[in-house]
Design an enzyme around this catalytic site. Structure first.
Site, mmCIF file in Angstrom:
data_model
loop_
_atom_site.group_PDB
_atom_site.id
_atom_site.type_symbol
_atom_site.label_atom_id
_atom_site.label_comp_id
_atom_site.label_asym_id
_atom_site.label_seq_id
_atom_site.Cartn_x
_atom_site.Cartn_y
_atom_site.Cartn_z
ATOM 1 N N ASP A 1 -8.109 3.866 0.805
ATOM 2 C CA ASP A 1 -7.175 4.371 1.820
ATOM 3 C C ASP A 1 -7.984 4.880 3.024
ATOM 4 O O ASP A 1 -8.761 5.822 2.888
ATOM 5 C CB ASP A 1 -6.382 5.511 1.178
ATOM 6 C CG ASP A 1 -5.346 6.099 2.114
ATOM 7 O OD1 ASP A 1 -5.408 5.833 3.332
ATOM 8 O OD2 ASP A 1 -4.485 6.845 1.615
ATOM 9 N N CYS B 1 0.867 -1.186 0.000
ATOM 10 C CA CYS B 1 0.000 0.000 0.000
ATOM 11 C C CYS B 1 0.902 1.235 0.000
ATOM 12 O O CYS B 1 2.072 1.141 -0.397
ATOM 13 C CB CYS B 1 -0.973 -0.015 1.180
ATOM 14 S SG CYS B 1 -0.186 -0.001 2.810
ATOM 15 N N CYS C 1 -1.434 0.639 7.382
ATOM 16 C CA CYS C 1 -2.873 0.322 7.482
ATOM 17 C C CYS C 1 -3.238 -0.906 6.645
ATOM 18 O O CYS C 1 -3.397 -2.007 7.172
ATOM 19 C CB CYS C 1 -3.731 1.519 7.052
ATOM 20 S SG CYS C 1 -3.532 2.975 8.109
ATOM 21 N N ARG C 2 -3.384 -0.729 5.334
ATOM 22 C CA ARG C 2 -3.941 -1.796 4.506
ATOM 23 C C ARG C 2 -3.015 -2.993 4.316
ATOM 24 O O ARG C 2 -3.443 -4.146 4.489
ATOM 25 C CB ARG C 2 -4.341 -1.225 3.125
ATOM 26 C CG ARG C 2 -5.497 -0.245 3.207
ATOM 27 C CD ARG C 2 -5.631 0.570 1.933
ATOM 28 N NE ARG C 2 -4.494 1.467 1.742
ATOM 29 C CZ ARG C 2 -4.294 2.238 0.682
ATOM 30 N NH1 ARG C 2 -5.174 2.191 -0.318
ATOM 31 N NH2 ARG C 2 -3.255 3.040 0.612
ATOM 32 N N SER C 3 -1.757 -2.750 3.915
ATOM 33 C CA SER C 3 -0.900 -3.908 3.599
ATOM 34 C C SER C 3 -0.495 -4.730 4.828
ATOM 35 O O SER C 3 -0.443 -5.958 4.735
ATOM 36 C CB SER C 3 0.311 -3.508 2.744
ATOM 37 O OG SER C 3 1.150 -2.604 3.401
ATOM 38 N N ASN D 1 2.263 1.400 4.397
ATOM 39 C CA ASN D 1 2.575 0.124 5.066
ATOM 40 C C ASN D 1 2.280 0.178 6.563
ATOM 41 O O ASN D 1 2.945 -0.466 7.370
ATOM 42 C CB ASN D 1 4.040 -0.307 4.820
ATOM 43 C CG ASN D 1 4.367 -1.754 5.195
ATOM 44 O OD1 ASN D 1 5.496 -2.061 5.557
ATOM 45 N ND2 ASN D 1 3.409 -2.644 5.143
HETATM 46 P P1 4NP Z 1 -1.810 2.742 4.102
HETATM 47 O O1 4NP Z 1 -2.505 4.068 4.684
HETATM 48 O O2 4NP Z 1 -1.251 3.117 2.743
HETATM 49 O O3 4NP Z 1 -2.954 1.790 4.023
HETATM 50 O O4 4NP Z 1 -0.750 2.365 5.097
HETATM 51 C C1 4NP Z 1 -1.856 5.309 4.724
HETATM 52 C C2 4NP Z 1 -0.928 5.570 5.708
HETATM 53 C C3 4NP Z 1 -0.328 6.808 5.761
HETATM 54 C C4 4NP Z 1 -0.649 7.779 4.827
HETATM 55 C C5 4NP Z 1 -1.579 7.508 3.846
HETATM 56 C C6 4NP Z 1 -2.178 6.261 3.790
HETATM 57 N N1 4NP Z 1 -0.040 9.047 4.891
HETATM 58 O O5 4NP Z 1 -0.394 9.926 4.078
HETATM 59 O O6 4NP Z 1 0.826 9.278 5.771
#
Ligand code: 4NP
Length: 158
Positions: free
Chosen positions: A127, A9, A14-16, A12
């Site tokens: 996201d 993602c 939340c989703r992944s 790294n």
């Molecule tokens: P992820 O979520 O890609 O599922 O880990 C996010 C985590 C952090 C951010 C965006 C999405 N960020 O903008 O910091």
């Protein structure tokens, strides 16, 4: 040789990591841990070294009773060789991964996670970072569906 999966993602956190931990949960249940290995990474460097987001961990604990393990790292070119299948959470992640493979020699390894969903029709794992609790719960629901399909896909391979 175990079959190696990499979930990717943006951050790294939340989703992944959720995908990695849910997949491991299903793999353990089916006693397949000697056959399939999982890891996760982010396309960005924003959160390198951080544990999973606490809102994501809370959703995984509430909905599935699992504790999210791991620390964020950034996707790197050597991952193309290291892993058999690379699962992108959304179109941006997918394009960012492919941009690191200009000759396209690893294109066949890179897929969108939602290709493996059978119960949900969304094409991307949204996201959840700037949203509320419902978004994190939706990520868990989508990933459980996709991980189920992905596991069936892998075990049905010749
Ligand atoms: P992820 O979520 O890609 O599922 O880990 C996010 C985590 C952090 C951010 C965006 C999405 N960020 O903008 O910091």
């Amino acid at each position: 040789m175990p079959y190696k999966l990499l979930f990717v993602c943006l951050g790294n956190i939340c989703r992944s990591p959720s995908a990695e931990n849910i997949m491991n949960y299903l793999i353990d249940k089916d006693n397949l841990s000697d056959r399939i290995l999982c890891d996760s990474a982010g396309t960005s460097s924003y959160h390198i070294g951080s544990p999973p987001d606490r809102r994501m961990s809370a959703a995984a604990a509430t909905k599935l009773g699992i504790k999210l393990q791991g620390r964020a790292r950034q996707f790197q070119k050597s991952d193309f060789q290291e892993f058999d299948l690379i699962l992108a959470m959304d179109q941006d992640n997918y394009q960012d991964i492919l941009s690191l493979d200009p000759t396209g020699q690893y294109h066949h390894k890179v897929h969108l996670m939602c290709e493996f969903c059978s119960q949900h029709t969304l094409k991307e794992v949204p996201d959840p970072y700037y949203g509320g609790t419902e978004g994190f719960n939706q990520v868990i629901d989508l990933l459980l569906d996709a991980c189920d399909g992905l596991l069936q896909h892998i075990v049905s391979k010749p």
